[in-house]
Scaffold this motif. Structure first.
Motif, PDB file in Angstrom:
ATOM      1  N   SER A  95       6.442  -6.368   6.910  1.00 47.29           N
ATOM      2  CA  SER A  95       6.224  -6.289   5.397  1.00 47.29           C
ATOM      3  C   SER A  95       5.793  -6.973   4.297  1.00 47.29           C
TER       4      SER A  95
ATOM      5  N   ARG B 158      -1.945 -10.118  -5.221  1.00 46.16           N
ATOM      6  CA  ARG B 158      -1.548  -9.570  -4.572  1.00 46.16           C
ATOM      7  C   ARG B 158      -1.941  -8.602  -3.225  1.00 46.16           C
ATOM      8  N   ARG B 159      -0.225  -6.999  -2.506  1.00 44.01           N
ATOM      9  CA  ARG B 159      -1.386  -6.509  -1.767  1.00 44.01           C
ATOM     10  C   ARG B 159      -2.112  -5.355  -2.041  1.00 44.01           C
TER      11      ARG B 159
ATOM     12  N   ARG C  27       1.682  -8.437   2.584  1.00 41.79           N
ATOM     13  CA  ARG C  27       1.630  -8.759   0.485  1.00 41.79           C
ATOM     14  C   ARG C  27       0.278 -10.038   0.705  1.00 41.79           C
ATOM     15  N   ASP C  28      -0.391 -10.268   2.120  1.00 46.37           N
ATOM     16  CA  ASP C  28      -1.814 -10.807   1.843  1.00 46.37           C
ATOM     17  C   ASP C  28      -2.462 -10.745   2.366  1.00 46.37           C
TER      18      ASP C  28
ATOM     19  N   ILE D  99       5.958  -0.710   4.617  1.00 49.05           N
ATOM     20  CA  ILE D  99       5.226  -0.165   4.064  1.00 49.05           C
ATOM     21  C   ILE D  99       4.734   0.797   4.173  1.00 49.05           C
TER      22      ILE D  99
END
Length: 593
Positions: free
Chosen positions: A233, A487-488, A237-238, A221
């Motif tokens: 990674s 989204r991240r 994303r959360d 990341i």
């Protein structure tokens, strides 16, 4: 005669210590690197003259002096520093595997060569008096500080005895200085909005994971290719990835103090003194709000005084390698699968109507980067890819900075990446276990690196404890709240490990104690991150926006880097910004007092 013999021993040890290092050459260089050896030999000669009537005592002292110098040769070859007083305090049982790892033929040969020189030199110099020897040595020693002002020796001028003496002395006298330590020199307001995170984890379970010896630059990341930490990674994303997070101190134990208590450790102190230090810990704050609290460590609390940092800090359960057991034990701890299994067993015992706060401290990633035999297969994807592409698999300036050391450190770096991958698989098992229990979307996570790990990106920088370059102190930090993030999100805010406790409380909707020296990473104020190292050289540093400043206390040298243009910290621009350097130096000096 003994003074000349000691000088020969020290010069041979110096050759072993400096072999392979890039030196700054000028007319001052020989004096800058040899004046400590001259001083020790001169002092030895003076003592020999004073104890001329006690030759046996002097020969015993000589033997001890030679043996200690010999022991330090492999240490200096590996770590670019002789043993210091803090290092002796840290060299305990858990490091047996790391010490054994460096019992190589070349290191043993250097030690034996120094011992042999110590035995032969008195025979060679017997009957060859040199009346001017001590005077010459004292003259070189007197010129040493002047030469050191012209040559950046990075502490390599110290020998086994001067390194021990200099680091045993008191470091910085404390003084009451009232400052807002972290107010930046430039922009004061954050450019992004993270207010949505405030209270986002209210009512959720909380998991805090400290990744061992994990620098940001080695994770996918943060640009690493191949990605050896796919579970990190996936978790990112959360949530939010903080791109500029820094450890206060490049070592686990006092670094953990900064996380749990949101308090800076002090220069030149041992972790044991913090047992009685005031601390409204993160676990205590959460326990007061009804959380069940536990800390699980795959290593041992006895290492470097960790028990003083975690004991009586609000954890209802503390379990380390001795409590967990495991399918595999090393000098440093147990396998991660056994620790994850114990964590999940504890979660199963938490009443359904209660919330839990669990802290997980793995050891995967710690030198000597060993993994259980069952995890050897993890090498296939990541390490083979790295072996084919070499350090070119690192992007940008990181690739360039590592390429020069690849021939010497590729194998160790591969083993390190494999250890990170193994630790990531344990994190994945914990995530899967919580998901299987139907708790994943009811849990918030903070995952961070306790400190980094260096592989020669800068001259003589290996391991993590001795420097404050990016590979030592720039760490990953992810705040994940599954189900609340579409989204991240990435944030370029500068944050510190002392901000972790107030940030976690902030997302949980709980007010942080007034005693915290850190602040929530969610608030709108920009801040600097400050950090230091004191195991060898006394180094202070800060990150302010794109600028990174490092000050060496003993020599007064400054380094200033523009990380936006120079992420590998290869160009010192201190001479171009003298006003900034003065401002940063005063800030750090006051902060350290």
């Amino acid at each position: 005669m003994k003074a000349a013999s000691v000088l020969v021993v020290l010069l041979l040890a110096r050759a072993g210590a400096l072999y392979g290092h890039r030196l700054d050459w000028s007319w001052w260089t020989p004096i800058a690197y040899l004046w400590h050896d001259a001083a020790v030999a001169a002092v030895f000669g003076l003592c020999d003259r004073m104890l001329v009537r006690r030759p046996r005592a002097m020969w015993a002292i000589y033997a001890v002096a030679v043996a200690y110098v010999a022991i330090n040769v492999p240490v200096t070859r590996v770590l670019s520093t002789p043993m210091t007083w803090p290092m002796w305090q840290a060299a305990r049982g858990p490091l047996v595997d790391s010490i054994r790892h460096y019992a190589t033929l070349s290191n043993i040969a250097w030690m034996m060569a120094v011992v042999a020189a110590g035995a032969a030199a008195p025979i060679v110099f017997r009957g060859r008096p040199a009346p001017a020897l001590i005077a010459s040595l004292l003259l070189i020693a007197a010129a040493g500080p002047i030469a050191s002002a012209h040559v950046a020796t990075r502490g390599l001028e110290r020998n086994a005895w001067t390194a021990l003496a200099l680091t045993a002395a008191p470091r910085v006298a404390p003084a009451p200085v009232d400052r807002n330590w972290r107010a930046p020199r430039g922009q004061r307001r954050a450019s992004d909005d993270l207010a949505w995170l405030r209270g986002a984890a209210a009512g959720r379970h909380l998991v805090l994971v400290s990744l061992e010896s994990t620098a940001a630059q080695y994770l996918g990341i943060y640009g690493m290719n191949p990605d050896v930490t796919p579970n990190v990674s996936a978790l990112a994303r959360d949530g939010v990835v903080f791109e500029n997070a820094y450890a206060v101190y490049p070592e686990s134990i006092k670094g953990l103090l900064s996380v749990l208590c949101s308090t800076y450790p002090a220069l030149g102190t041992q972790a044991e003194i913090y047992a009685g230090a005031p601390c409204e810990s993160l676990a205590s704050a959460l326990r007061e709000h009804g959380y069940r609290t536990a800390l699980f460590h795959s290593g041992r609390f006895g290492y470097l005084g960790m028990d003083a940092v975690v004991g009586n800090r609000g954890f209802q359960l503390l379990a380390d390698a001795g409590d967990i057991g495991g399918r595999r034990e090393s000098s440093f701890g147990v396998d991660e699968e056994s620790t994850v299994a114990r964590i999940l067993e504890w979660i199963d015992r938490v009443p359904p109507d209660a919330r839990f706060f669990v802290t997980y401290l793995p050891i995967a990633g710690h030198h000597p980067y060993e993994v259980p035999r069952s995890a050897e297969g993890l090498r296939s994807a990541e390490s083979l890819a790295l072996q084919k592409s070499g350090s070119a698999s690192l992007s940008g300036a990181r690739s360039a900075s590592l390429s020069g050391e690849r021939s010497r450190f590729t194998t160790e770096f591969d083993r390190y990446l494999n250890a990170l991958r193994y630790g990531d698989s344990a994190l994945g098992a914990l995530m899967a276990g919580i998901r299987d229990r139907g708790l994943y979307d009811r849990t918030a996570w903070i995952v961070f690196g306790d400190h980094g790990e260096a592989f020669g990106q800068h001259e003589g920088n290996y391991g993590h404890t001795f420097q404050v370059y990016e590979e030592n102190v720039h760490v990953p930090l992810i705040v994940a709240v599954p189900g609340r993030v579409a989204r991240r999100q990435r944030s370029d805010r500068v944050v510190s490990s002392i901000d972790i406790a107030p940030t976690l409380l902030d997302i949980a909707g709980i007010a942080a104690p007034n005693s915290y020296q850190g602040t929530s990473a969610i608030d709108d104020n920009r801040r600097m991150a400050t950090f230091f190292a004191d195991y060898s050289l006394r180094l202070l540093g800060l990150r302010d926006g794109a600028m990174k400043y490092i000050r060496e206390l003993d020599s007064g040298r400054s380094q200033l880097f523009d990380l936006r243009a120079d992420p590998g910290e290869t160009r010192n621009v201190a001479d171009r910004y003298p006003d900034d350097v003065r401002w940063y130096a005063q800030k750090l000096n006051d902060w350290m007092k």
